[in-house]
Design an enzyme around this catalytic site. Structure first.
Site, PDB file in Angstrom:
ATOM      1  N   GLU A 171      43.739  39.761  43.589  1.00 19.90           N
ATOM      2  CA  GLU A 171      43.528  39.955  42.155  1.00 19.90           C
ATOM      3  C   GLU A 171      43.935  41.375  41.788  1.00 19.90           C
ATOM      4  O   GLU A 171      43.213  42.341  42.052  1.00 19.90           O
ATOM      5  CB  GLU A 171      42.064  39.729  41.758  1.00 19.90           C
ATOM      6  CG  GLU A 171      41.893  39.716  40.249  1.00 19.90           C
ATOM      7  CD  GLU A 171      40.715  40.523  39.721  1.00 19.90           C
ATOM      8  OE1 GLU A 171      40.448  40.452  38.507  1.00 19.90           O
ATOM      9  OE2 GLU A 171      40.070  41.260  40.494  1.00 19.90           O
TER      10      GLU A 171
ATOM     11  N   ASP B  99      39.041  39.623  45.528  1.00 21.44           N
ATOM     12  CA  ASP B  99      38.584  40.188  44.266  1.00 21.44           C
ATOM     13  C   ASP B  99      38.877  41.690  44.218  1.00 21.44           C
ATOM     14  O   ASP B  99      38.769  42.395  45.228  1.00 21.44           O
ATOM     15  CB  ASP B  99      37.063  39.963  44.173  1.00 21.44           C
ATOM     16  CG  ASP B  99      36.468  40.469  42.876  1.00 21.44           C
ATOM     17  OD1 ASP B  99      36.784  39.896  41.825  1.00 21.44           O
ATOM     18  OD2 ASP B  99      35.697  41.446  42.917  1.00 21.44           O
TER      19      ASP B  99
HETATM   20  C1  AAO Z   1      28.390  43.901  35.498  1.00 19.91           C
HETATM   21  C2  AAO Z   1      28.124  44.405  34.096  1.00 19.91           C
HETATM   22  C3  AAO Z   1      28.524  45.871  33.984  1.00 19.91           C
HETATM   23  C4  AAO Z   1      27.770  46.693  35.037  1.00 19.91           C
HETATM   24  C5  AAO Z   1      28.089  46.119  36.407  1.00 19.91           C
HETATM   25  C6  AAO Z   1      27.340  46.827  37.537  1.00 19.91           C
HETATM   26  O1  AAO Z   1      28.873  43.628  33.160  1.00 19.91           O
HETATM   27  O2  AAO Z   1      28.176  46.336  32.691  1.00 19.91           O
HETATM   28  O3  AAO Z   1      28.215  48.028  34.987  1.00 19.91           O
HETATM   29  O4  AAO Z   1      27.720  44.733  36.434  1.00 19.91           O
HETATM   30  O5  AAO Z   1      25.986  46.692  37.358  1.00 19.91           O
HETATM   31  C7  AAO Z   1      32.367  40.761  36.963  1.00 19.91           C
HETATM   32  C8  AAO Z   1      32.155  41.012  35.477  1.00 19.91           C
HETATM   33  C9  AAO Z   1      31.586  42.387  35.220  1.00 19.91           C
HETATM   34  C10 AAO Z   1      30.346  42.608  36.057  1.00 19.91           C
HETATM   35  C11 AAO Z   1      30.769  42.492  37.513  1.00 19.91           C
HETATM   36  C12 AAO Z   1      29.623  42.734  38.503  1.00 19.91           C
HETATM   37  O6  AAO Z   1      33.392  40.860  34.803  1.00 19.91           O
HETATM   38  O7  AAO Z   1      31.232  42.464  33.842  1.00 19.91           O
HETATM   39  O8  AAO Z   1      29.810  43.907  35.789  1.00 19.91           O
HETATM   40  O9  AAO Z   1      31.237  41.133  37.723  1.00 19.91           O
HETATM   41  O10 AAO Z   1      28.578  41.878  38.239  1.00 19.91           O
HETATM   42  C13 AAO Z   1      38.886  45.213  35.987  1.00 19.91           C
HETATM   43  C14 AAO Z   1      39.225  45.011  37.449  1.00 19.91           C
HETATM   44  C15 AAO Z   1      39.196  43.554  37.883  1.00 19.91           C
HETATM   45  C16 AAO Z   1      37.930  42.852  37.409  1.00 19.91           C
HETATM   46  C17 AAO Z   1      37.840  43.021  35.913  1.00 19.91           C
HETATM   47  C18 AAO Z   1      36.601  42.341  35.338  1.00 19.91           C
HETATM   48  O11 AAO Z   1      40.496  45.575  37.737  1.00 19.91           O
HETATM   49  O12 AAO Z   1      39.245  43.534  39.300  1.00 19.91           O
HETATM   50  O13 AAO Z   1      37.767  44.424  35.602  1.00 19.91           O
HETATM   51  N1  AAO Z   1      37.897  41.447  37.837  1.00 19.91           N
HETATM   52  C19 AAO Z   1      37.147  41.047  39.060  1.00 19.91           C
HETATM   53  C20 AAO Z   1      36.405  39.733  38.865  1.00 19.91           C
HETATM   54  C21 AAO Z   1      35.258  39.926  37.899  1.00 19.91           C
HETATM   55  C22 AAO Z   1      34.236  40.878  38.498  1.00 19.91           C
HETATM   56  C23 AAO Z   1      34.831  41.947  39.309  1.00 19.91           C
HETATM   57  C24 AAO Z   1      36.185  42.042  39.562  1.00 19.91           C
HETATM   58  C25 AAO Z   1      33.897  42.820  40.052  1.00 19.91           C
HETATM   59  O14 AAO Z   1      37.310  38.748  38.464  1.00 19.91           O
HETATM   60  O15 AAO Z   1      34.641  38.708  37.550  1.00 19.91           O
HETATM   61  O16 AAO Z   1      33.484  41.512  37.409  1.00 19.91           O
HETATM   62  O17 AAO Z   1      33.636  42.156  41.286  1.00 19.91           O
HETATM   63  C26 AAO Z   1      42.078  47.035  32.248  1.00 19.91           C
HETATM   64  C27 AAO Z   1      42.504  47.182  33.677  1.00 19.91           C
HETATM   65  C28 AAO Z   1      41.955  46.085  34.544  1.00 19.91           C
HETATM   66  C29 AAO Z   1      40.463  45.949  34.344  1.00 19.91           C
HETATM   67  C30 AAO Z   1      40.202  45.694  32.844  1.00 19.91           C
HETATM   68  C31 AAO Z   1      38.731  45.468  32.536  1.00 19.91           C
HETATM   69  O18 AAO Z   1      42.754  45.903  31.671  1.00 19.91           O
HETATM   70  O19 AAO Z   1      43.908  47.159  33.749  1.00 19.91           O
HETATM   71  O20 AAO Z   1      42.224  46.381  35.901  1.00 19.91           O
HETATM   72  O21 AAO Z   1      39.978  44.864  35.140  1.00 19.91           O
HETATM   73  O22 AAO Z   1      40.690  46.814  32.129  1.00 19.91           O
HETATM   74  O23 AAO Z   1      38.037  46.636  32.671  1.00 19.91           O
HETATM   75  C32 AAO Z   1      44.483  45.184  27.936  1.00 19.91           C
HETATM   76  C33 AAO Z   1      45.238  45.979  28.981  1.00 19.91           C
HETATM   77  C34 AAO Z   1      44.666  45.696  30.356  1.00 19.91           C
HETATM   78  C35 AAO Z   1      43.265  46.107  30.345  1.00 19.91           C
HETATM   79  C36 AAO Z   1      42.583  45.255  29.297  1.00 19.91           C
HETATM   80  C37 AAO Z   1      41.130  45.521  29.169  1.00 19.91           C
HETATM   81  O24 AAO Z   1      44.657  43.790  28.121  1.00 19.91           O
HETATM   82  O25 AAO Z   1      46.580  45.638  28.929  1.00 19.91           O
HETATM   83  O26 AAO Z   1      45.354  46.387  31.378  1.00 19.91           O
HETATM   84  O27 AAO Z   1      43.153  45.488  28.023  1.00 19.91           O
HETATM   85  O28 AAO Z   1      40.923  46.835  28.742  1.00 19.91           O
END
Ligand code: AAO
Length: 467
Positions: free
Chosen positions: A202, A166
């Site tokens: 990932e 992850d």
């Molecule tokens: C939760 C709450 C948050 C709180 C946090 C801490 O929702 O509000 O701040 O707890 O208390 C999952 C959930 C999160 C959750 C987290 C922890 O999705 O909501 O937060 O558990 O409980 C990035 C990362 C990627 C990640 C993804 C979700 O790079 O690694 O965010 N995925 C993994 C898991 C996921 C998990 C985590 C990681 C954490 O699969 O389930 O989170 O362990 C851009 C960046 C990406 C980025 C995205 C989202 O993407 O490039 O790297 O991913 O933003 O922020 C277009 C663009 C694209 C862009 C996208 C979105 O498509 O082309 O590049 O828009 O803007």
């Protein structure tokens, strides 16, 4: 292996996580580790061991989602609200059940005002700051690397076959290599001596950010997020895209090399608007197009494929965003409901079980049957009707146009009567769905109505009727 319907599956993070009550037990609490004890809503260590053993004994491999970039959110406070009751104190950076202490986190290295990642165009922030506030481990420390390797080696001893890692984008590839190099070979109760864990990372690289997938190739496979985003765009016919453009699908579309790529139509994030990919992502909610997308993926040779298996939740769109995107698995007062199996082999209790849908299950078999065969006999109508084969073992035809497909195509297959594995199965040497007749020259006639329940047909040599 060819007899297996599924070769392996990926399980949710099995280690102890925080328990969140507001909102109530969101699925994403499992991405907030408290310790590396195997103890979650899915079960305890004994239950995990039992599952791995029973699966390995019938040739089904288990991969674990390893959350090792971080611990829980920095503002979670202190207490024992965790799935095994382990104490933690986020203010003091104290996780005594690992143990980790303040020394083991990256706070000093992050230069943003909030301490969180604020700008994905700054690779130092992405690696050294907190992803959505999650306490970021200092992976350059040998102690931290050793703790992570100890956790993963514990899982290897139990018999897991590999890991999804992850948030790999948020770790320096060299730091990852350091803990991956500490991993043992797989358990020889089930795997040949010297077998290494399967690793996939990932990394969300849709282009346009400084961190690139290719930085991670040395550590294992990498998720190709362009795949599902583009395939969804094509099947939805957005931006003037057409199925005929898939002729050079794969590297020809700017994807990473096939032998590096881990591909999927949707994942647990982007099926509900988290992560990346956007509105084009196809999910079980768009079942007809979804089956075509998964069918295309499984028939096509590009990449190492992963099929999603989901649960239903009450979606509620407010201004285009699903405000229920947090809802966790079907449960009774917090206890996860069992995956019951209905007489027709689908799942109950709101488990979607896409992997059991006939069209998807049969395309997994298709993929196994055509394994190693070249992409062959492409045909298209310069629009949304396309077909291709895999050597002389399988052939698939899609109609995503608004009119009927009726044409004779070169399948590359031996002469005979074949069962379409989309509209039915081959049972007792008979087809329960459509039959396709391939003549001695490999030609067959296909007819697919644009209003068919599933406007695609797939045949392969294991679904041939013996005459
Ligand atoms: C939760 C709450 C948050 C709180 C946090 C801490 O929702 O509000 O701040 O707890 O208390 C999952 C959930 C999160 C959750 C987290 C922890 O999705 O909501 O937060 O558990 O409980 C990035 C990362 C990627 C990640 C993804 C979700 O790079 O690694 O965010 N995925 C993994 C898991 C996921 C998990 C985590 C990681 C954490 O699969 O389930 O989170 O362990 C851009 C960046 C990406 C980025 C995205 C989202 O993407 O490039 O790297 O991913 O933003 O922020 C277009 C663009 C694209 C862009 C996208 C979105 O498509 O082309 O590049 O828009 O803007």
């Amino acid at each position: 292996m060819a007899h297996l319907v599924l070769g392996s599956f990926l399980v949710s993070p099995p280690n102890e996580n925080i328990v969140i009550h507001n909102p109530s037990r969101p699925w994403w609490e499992r991405y907030q580790p408290i310790s590396y004890k195997l103890c979650t809503r899915s079960g305890n260590e004994d239950e995990f061991r039992d599952m791995v053993k029973r699966c390995n004994n019938v040739g089904v491999r288990i991969y674990v989602d390893a959350v090792v970039n971080h611990m829980c959110g920095n503002a979670m406070g202190a207490g024992t609200s965790s799935t095994c009751g382990s104490y933690f104190n986020t203010g003091a950076r104290d996780f005594p059940s690992v143990p980790y202490s303040a020394w083991d986190f990256n706070d000093g290295k992050c230069s943003t005002g909030s301490g969180d990642i604020e700008n994905y165009n700054d690779m130092y922030q992405v690696r050294n700051c907190r992803l959505v506030g999650l306490l970021d481990l200092a992976l350059e420390k040998d102690y931290v690397r050793s703790k992570i390797a100890e956790y993963m080696n514990h899982l290897i001893d139990i018999g897991v076959a590999g890991f999804r890692i992850d948030a790999s984008k948020h770790m320096w590839p060299g730091d990852m290599k350091a803990f991956l190099d500490k991993l043992k070979n797989l358990n020889t109760n089930w795997f040949p001596g010297g077998a290494r864990p399967f690793i996939y990372q990932e990394v969300i690289d849709l282009g346009g950010e400084p961190i690139k997938s290719n930085e991670y190739y040395g550590n294992g496979r990498v998720t190709e997020f362009k795949y599902g985003a583009k395939l969804g765009t094509v099947l939805r016919k957005w931006n003037g895209e057409k199925l005929s453009y898939l002729k050079n699908w794969g590297e020809g579309w700017g994807f990473m090399p096939s032998n590096r790529a881990l591909v999927f139509v949707d994942n647990h994030d982007n099926q509900r608007g988290h992560g990346a990919g956007g509105a084009s992502i196809l999910t079980f909610w768009d079942a007809r197009l979804y089956k075509m997308g998964v069918g295309f993926m499984l028939a096509h040779p590009y990449g190492f494929t992963r099929v999603m298996s989901s649960y239903r939740w009450p979606r509620n769109f407010v201004n285009g965003k699903d405000v229920n995107d947090w809802i966790g698995p079907p449960n009774d007062n917090g206890k996860i409901k069992p995956v019951t199996i209905n007489p027709d082999s689908t799942c109950g209790n709101d488990w979607v079980c896409e992997h059991r849908w006939r069209q998807i299950r049969n395309m997994v078999t298709f993929r196994n049957v055509v394994d190693g065969q070249p992409f062959a006999n492409w045909w298209d109508n310069e629009n949304n009707q396309v077909a291709f084969g895999r050597g002389n073992r399988g052939f698939i035809v899609f109609n995503n146009d608004d009119w009927e497909l009726s044409t004779t195509l070169q399948t590359g297959l031996p002469a005979g009567t074949y069962c379409d594995v989309i509209s039915g199965d081959k049972i007792d040497n008979q087809c329960t769905g459509i039959k396709i007749y391939v003549s001695g020259d490999g030609l067959a006639h296909f007819k697919i109505s644009n209003t068919a329940e599933d406007p695609f047909i797939a045949i392969h040599v294991d679904a041939k009727i013996n005459s």
